[in-house]
Design a protein around this motif. Structure first.
Motif, PDB file in Angstrom:
ATOM      1  N   LEU A  37       0.828  -1.210   0.000  1.00 15.16           N
ATOM      2  CA  LEU A  37       0.000   0.000   0.000  1.00 15.16           C
ATOM      3  C   LEU A  37       0.860   1.258   0.000  1.00 15.16           C
ATOM      4  CD1 LEU A  37      -2.834  -0.911   2.512  1.00 15.16           C
ATOM      5  CD2 LEU A  37      -3.040  -0.584   0.049  1.00 15.16           C
ATOM      6  N   GLU A  41       0.758   4.063  -2.869  1.00 21.46           N
ATOM      7  CA  GLU A  41       0.293   5.409  -2.527  1.00 21.46           C
ATOM      8  C   GLU A  41       1.434   6.423  -2.372  1.00 21.46           C
ATOM      9  OE1 GLU A  41      -2.909   6.167  -2.431  1.00 21.46           O
ATOM     10  OE2 GLU A  41      -3.522   4.101  -2.795  1.00 21.46           O
ATOM     11  N   GLY A  55      -6.969   7.271   8.702  1.00 24.23           N
ATOM     12  CA  GLY A  55      -6.952   7.127   7.248  1.00 24.23           C
ATOM     13  C   GLY A  55      -6.240   5.855   6.808  1.00 24.23           C
ATOM     14  N   GLN A  58      -8.511   2.854   7.495  1.00 28.19           N
ATOM     15  CA  GLN A  58      -9.594   2.756   6.520  1.00 28.19           C
ATOM     16  C   GLN A  58      -9.094   2.185   5.191  1.00 28.19           C
ATOM     17  OE1 GLN A  58     -11.249   6.732   6.467  1.00 28.19           O
ATOM     18  NE2 GLN A  58     -12.997   6.012   7.654  1.00 28.19           N
ATOM     19  N   ILE A  59      -7.983   2.688   4.717  1.00 27.24           N
ATOM     20  CA  ILE A  59      -7.430   2.204   3.442  1.00 27.24           C
ATOM     21  C   ILE A  59      -7.013   0.746   3.566  1.00 27.24           C
ATOM     22  CG2 ILE A  59      -5.514   2.451   1.807  1.00 27.24           C
ATOM     23  CD1 ILE A  59      -5.632   5.497   2.491  1.00 27.24           C
ATOM     24  N   TYR A  60      -6.342   0.395   4.657  1.00 25.40           N
ATOM     25  CA  TYR A  60      -5.888  -0.977   4.866  1.00 25.40           C
ATOM     26  C   TYR A  60      -7.065  -1.948   4.869  1.00 25.40           C
ATOM     27  CZ  TYR A  60      -3.738  -5.063   6.998  1.00 25.40           C
ATOM     28  OH  TYR A  60      -3.311  -6.335   7.245  1.00 25.40           O
ATOM     29  N   ALA A  62     -10.196  -1.492   3.881  1.00 24.81           N
ATOM     30  CA  ALA A  62     -10.965  -1.465   2.633  1.00 24.81           C
ATOM     31  C   ALA A  62     -10.277  -2.298   1.563  1.00 24.81           C
ATOM     32  CB  ALA A  62     -11.144  -0.034   2.146  1.00 24.81           C
ATOM     33  N   THR A  63      -8.955  -2.269   1.551  1.00 23.69           N
ATOM     34  CA  THR A  63      -8.203  -3.004   0.533  1.00 23.69           C
ATOM     35  C   THR A  63      -8.148  -4.489   0.840  1.00 23.69           C
ATOM     36  OG1 THR A  63      -6.843  -1.064   0.088  1.00 23.69           O
ATOM     37  CG2 THR A  63      -5.979  -3.182  -0.641  1.00 23.69           C
ATOM     38  N   PRO A  70      -4.163  -4.694  -4.292  1.00 21.43           N
ATOM     39  CA  PRO A  70      -3.750  -3.307  -4.533  1.00 21.43           C
ATOM     40  C   PRO A  70      -3.095  -3.158  -5.888  1.00 21.43           C
ATOM     41  CG  PRO A  70      -2.303  -4.360  -2.951  1.00 21.43           C
ATOM     42  CD  PRO A  70      -3.405  -5.332  -3.262  1.00 21.43           C
TER      43      PRO A  70
END
Length: 71
Positions: A37, A41, A55, A58-60, A62-63, A70
């Protein structure tokens, strides 16, 4: 629970997976996923931006918990 932001900070400093695991007690799978990730990013870049802990979480999740790969 290990803070994901601390994993990203150590990745930026060039720490390896084993070193991070030893120092933080994080599971190697989590570290490897965060590395993917962070590279995707551009969080590993010294001048790259890094989201806050909320944040990152959430990204972790969700992925990886939606079984997405990814890109």
């Amino acid at each position: 629970m290990v803070q994901l932001s601390e994993i990203v900070r150590r990745l930026r400093r060039g720490y390896g997976t084993n070193e991070i695991q030893r120092e933080l007690g994080a599971h190697k799978t989590v570290i490897r996923r965060m590395r993917l990730l962070a590279e995707r990013e551009n969080w590993i870049e010294i001048d790259g931006s890094e989201p806050d802990e909320h944040g990152l979480s959430q990204i972790y999740y969700a992925t990886w918990h939606n079984k997405q790969t990814p890109r």
